[in-house]
Structures are given as C-alpha cells and as structure tokens.
Enzyme design. Structure first.
Site, PDB file in Angstrom:
ATOM      1  CG  PHE A 111       2.850 -33.641   0.086  1.00  0.00           C
ATOM      2  CD1 PHE A 111       3.328 -32.488  -0.778  1.00  0.00           C
ATOM      3  CD2 PHE A 111       1.796 -32.857   0.491  1.00  0.00           C
ATOM      4  CE1 PHE A 111       2.997 -31.631  -1.306  1.00  0.00           C
ATOM      5  CE2 PHE A 111       1.170 -31.589   0.250  1.00  0.00           C
ATOM      6  CZ  PHE A 111       2.282 -31.326  -0.901  1.00  0.00           C
ATOM      7  CE  LYS A 112       2.385 -29.018   0.648  1.00  0.00           C
ATOM      8  NZ  LYS A 112       1.767 -27.512   1.762  1.00  0.00           N
ATOM      9  CG  ASP A 113       5.610 -33.496   8.045  1.00  0.00           C
ATOM     10  OD1 ASP A 113       6.068 -32.329   8.492  1.00  0.00           O
ATOM     11  OD2 ASP A 113       5.269 -34.693   8.263  1.00  0.00           O
ATOM     12  CG  LEU A 116       8.749 -27.547   5.053  1.00  0.00           C
ATOM     13  CD1 LEU A 116       7.342 -27.231   4.608  1.00  0.00           C
ATOM     14  CD2 LEU A 116       9.016 -26.244   4.828  1.00  0.00           C
ATOM     15  CB  THR A 144       3.166 -25.242   4.102  1.00  0.00           C
ATOM     16  OG1 THR A 144       3.050 -26.095   3.555  1.00  0.00           O
ATOM     17  CG2 THR A 144       4.330 -24.468   4.288  1.00  0.00           C
TER      18      THR A 144
END
Length: 466
Positions: A111-113, A116, A144
């Site tokens: 989900f960090k994509d 980011l 992350t």
C-alpha cells in the site's frame, strides 16, 4: 491553504514548503491550518470520477494552486500509471458486509506505493523546478523502504538512504530494498528495531544544521504528502461500495502500526466523507489499542510477529491525532509530547477518552488468531489474506456490529509474507516480479543503531550530491 505545526512554532507555510520540511522544525508534525470541507453535492460529483481524477480533486484542495493544473494532473497520472490495476485500488467483496480494498497493485506490491509513487514524482518535480538536490532519509518496518526506493530511483538530483531493522522484515521485503543496484540508493540494516530507526531519523532531522547542509527530506509518513495521497483511497472505496449497495456510513478496518494509514481515514472523515467506525487493527505491539481502550499511550515490550510491518511501539503520526483531540491547541500538544519524551507516557482525561472512543474502535490480534483468520477466509472465500490484512479482517470480526458494512484495507500482497502463509499450510505462487528477486545480489550495510555511525554513513553517501 497554509500549514502549521502541531507544536505551534512554524509560521504558516505553503504546500511545497510543507513537503520539503517534512518534520516540522519545532519537532512537531505539519497539518493544514483548516481541513477542507466537501459538500454532499460535491461528493456526488466525485463518485463518478476515475481514481486519477478523484486524486486530482482531493489533492487540489491541499496544493491550492501551487502546482499548475496541467502539471499536477500529469504528476498524478504518472504516479498511478505504474499500477497493475486500471482501478489503482480495486474493491473486492469477501462476504455480505465485508469488502477488502486492495492497495497492493503498485510496483512493490504494498500500500505504500500509493503514496510513495506520488511523493517520489513530487520530489522529482520540485527538484527540476528549483534545481535543488534532494537527499531522502527514511526508516522502514518493511514496506516503506522498497516503495520509497522504487518511487525515486533513477530520478535526477535525488539520492536516498533507508534504514531497516536487520533480520526483522520479511525476506521479500528485504530483497525488494537491497537488490536495487544503484549508486543513488543506500540501504542500512540497523541492529535494532524499527522504533530505533525512527528515533534516529527524528533526531537527525531535528539537527537543523545537518539537515540543511545535506538537503535532507522525509519519505516517512511524518511527511504530510504521504497522508494526503492515502486519503484518496478512502473516498474511492466509499464510492465503489456505494455503487454496489445503499449505504449511509461505511466502516473501515485498518491494519495499523505508525498511525498514518488510519489518520488518512480520520482526515477523510473530517473532510465530510460518511465514515462510520474507524477500526484500529494492531498485532501484539498494541500501544494504540491500549490507548483507545484506556486513554494511556505508553510503549510496552517489543514483539516480533507474523505481521512485521506493524511491529512498531511508538506511532509517529499519533501526534497529529492528539493535536485534534486537544482542540487544535498547539501549546497543549507540545506540553504532552514533552511529557511523553521525559516520562514515556501520555494519559488523557475521561472526556478526551470518550472522544477517542467515538473516533475509533481497536482490536489487537494475537499471532495464532492472525494465522487462523488467513486459513478460515482462504477456506471459506478462496481469498488469500496477507498477515496484515488478516489482522484487519480479524479486527472487523471482533468489532463489527450486525448489519454494518465495512471495508478492510488490504495493505500487501500475500507473496511478500510467505513465512506466515507457509505456517497456514497454504501454497501460493509468487508473481514473476517477486520470484526474480531471489536470483539477484544484495547491496546493504549492517550498522549499529547509533546516531553517530549512521550520520557518518549519510555524510559519505550524500557528499557526492553536494
């Protein structure tokens, strides 16, 4: 739109300055001076938009013209053009009142994509506009790091250093970070926990001379742009479920370690999204569950778990919520955070605790319960949950009232955590991108969890960019 610090000692600054500052210079976190309010009519219009169009509408409230419309749209389209699903974050129905929001269709399957890819392109945009070198420093509990590296690698004028706890992330998470062969990327595996890495990061950013000398920028969720990008998918999930059924409010169950993802949901609710309960799903590192139930915020014993991205004791985004809980009183927030630093504990009043319970529910998922939930849902629905999403689903099962509709945030592809999946006697097939990692050499340095040693490594890495 201007931004202020939760501790009150940063003058009102714009969006780009907020992104560049990351951690507020007074040690607090940056928040919008006023949260935009979205009317029911505007929500209705938003419900018909694609993910990229929706992201533009929401992010525009906070950018407030600092990035021209065509350039912001291009930046957003570029960020989400890397995702394997045209919906970016598709919603899947698991059973009658339970949906999962799949946030793992980006380049690193986490989900960090979502945040980011956006922040990486935003930094690249700023670097080109200003001609300024950007040196990114971050700590990760697993996801992350890979997402941040993928978001900025190869971009002109940007270098990055990521700290991760040595031996305390999954093998795939480690490989995604450390198989990147790029002189602009430095991976430091610290002999300690994520909390040690996060503490060192904050101490280094608090040294303003060092920060300014090396043009240090934040990639962690202390950077408000991370929160902003994550807020979008709460709106998108609500609109997708509303197309499937008639709902008034929608609950969300969120696997939570650093409080960033759940705070994005809280922000969406404050903006006017019809959110019901926000369920904080933790594992054995359950400082947030204890706070929501008892009003006491105090780190406990660290546990390594099947959901390592949530193996966090001190949630860096908690201060943002505390600021709103205290009626946006920056002096009171600063006083409590000083007390936390000196005493290691925060206690809120009974009245404040009632507000906390109105804002959130919470449930800490133990290890065997996490694995049991993976097995159960795989058997009943043929859907394979990763261990973090499993904690979110287990928290839904524990906290849900009959008839309420809930979306659990599915934060990672199960292939990233095969150690847990194997314990459930389930065989999975790795996506080709992940399978290929096991044949690549690794590039990392193992270091002590020492501020001085890490500073030396940073100086060497970032010196060539000056």
């Amino acid at each position: 739109m201007k931004y202020i610090s939760t501790r009150g000692n940063v003058n009102k600054i714009g969006f780009i300055d907020t992104v560049l500052m990351g951690l507020a210079t007074d040690g607090g976190l940056l928040v919008p001076e006023k949260i935009p309010q979205i009317s029911e009519e505007k929500l209705e219009a938003m419900s018909k938009l694609s993910y990229q169009e929706l992201a533009y509408e929401i992010i525009s409230y906070y950018v407030d013209g600092e990035i021209p419309e065509t350039e912001l749209k291009e930046l957003i389209n570029k960020s989400y053009g890397t995702f394997r699903s045209h919906e970016v974050t598709p919603v899947v129905k698991l059973k009658d009142n339970l949906y999962v929001l799949e946030l793992f269709h980006g380049p690193t399957f986490a989900f960090k994509d979502v945040a980011l890819q956006f922040l990486g392109n935003l930094y690249s945009y700023i670097a080109k506009k200003t001609g300024e070198t950007i040196n990114i420093l971050g700590a990760t509990s697993g996801d992350t790091g890979a997402s941040a590296i993928e978001g900025v690698r190869g971009k002109e004028g940007i270098r990055i250093c990521i700290l991760h706890p040595h031996g305390k992330v999954s093998k795939v998470q480690e490989l995604q970070m450390t198989t990147v062969d790029d002189e602009s990327v430095l991976n430091l595996a610290i002999e300690g926990t994520f909390d040690d890495g996060q503490r060192i990061i904050k101490e280094i950013f608090a040294d303003l001379d060092f920060k300014n000398k090396y043009h240090l920028r934040a990639i962690n969720s202390i950077n408000f742009a991370r929160i902003l990008a994550q807020t979008v998918y709460y709106f998108y999930a609500y609109f997708q479920v509303a197309k499937d059924r008639d709902i008034k409010n929608l609950d969300f169950s969120v696997p939570t370690g650093n409080f960033g993802d759940i705070f994005a949901g809280y922000l969406a609710k404050r903006m006017g999204l019809p959110v019901g309960k926000l369920i904080v799903a933790t594992n054995e590192n359950n400082i947030l569950e204890r706070f929501i139930k008892d009003g006491i915020y105090q780190p406990g014993e660290f546990h390594s778990t099947y959901s390592p991205s949530m193996d966090i004791q001190v949630a860096s985004n908690f201060e943002r919520y505390l600021f709103y809980l205290l009626g946006e009183d920056s002096q009171a927030t600063a006083k409590l955070m000083d007390k936390f630093k000196s005493e290691g504990k925060i206690t809120v009043s009974e009245e404040q605790l009632r507000q906390v319970k109105a804002d959130f529910a919470a449930y800490g998922v133990q290890g065997e319960e996490c694995l049991k939930t993976i097995r159960q849902y795989h058997k009943e629905t043929n859907y394979l949950l990763d261990p973090h999403t499993s904690c979110g689903v287990a928290a839904y099962d524990a906290c849900n009232d009959e008839g309420e509709v809930c979306v659990t945030l599915s934060t990672a592809h199960p292939a990233k955590f095969n150690e847990a999946i194997e314990l459930c006697d389930i065989e999975q097939t790795y996506p080709e991108q992940i399978k290929a990692l096991f044949d690549k050499p690794q590039h990392l340095e193992v270091v002590a969890a020492s501020n001085d040693e890490i500073r030396q490594k940073l100086e060497k890495h970032f010196q060539s960019a000056l």
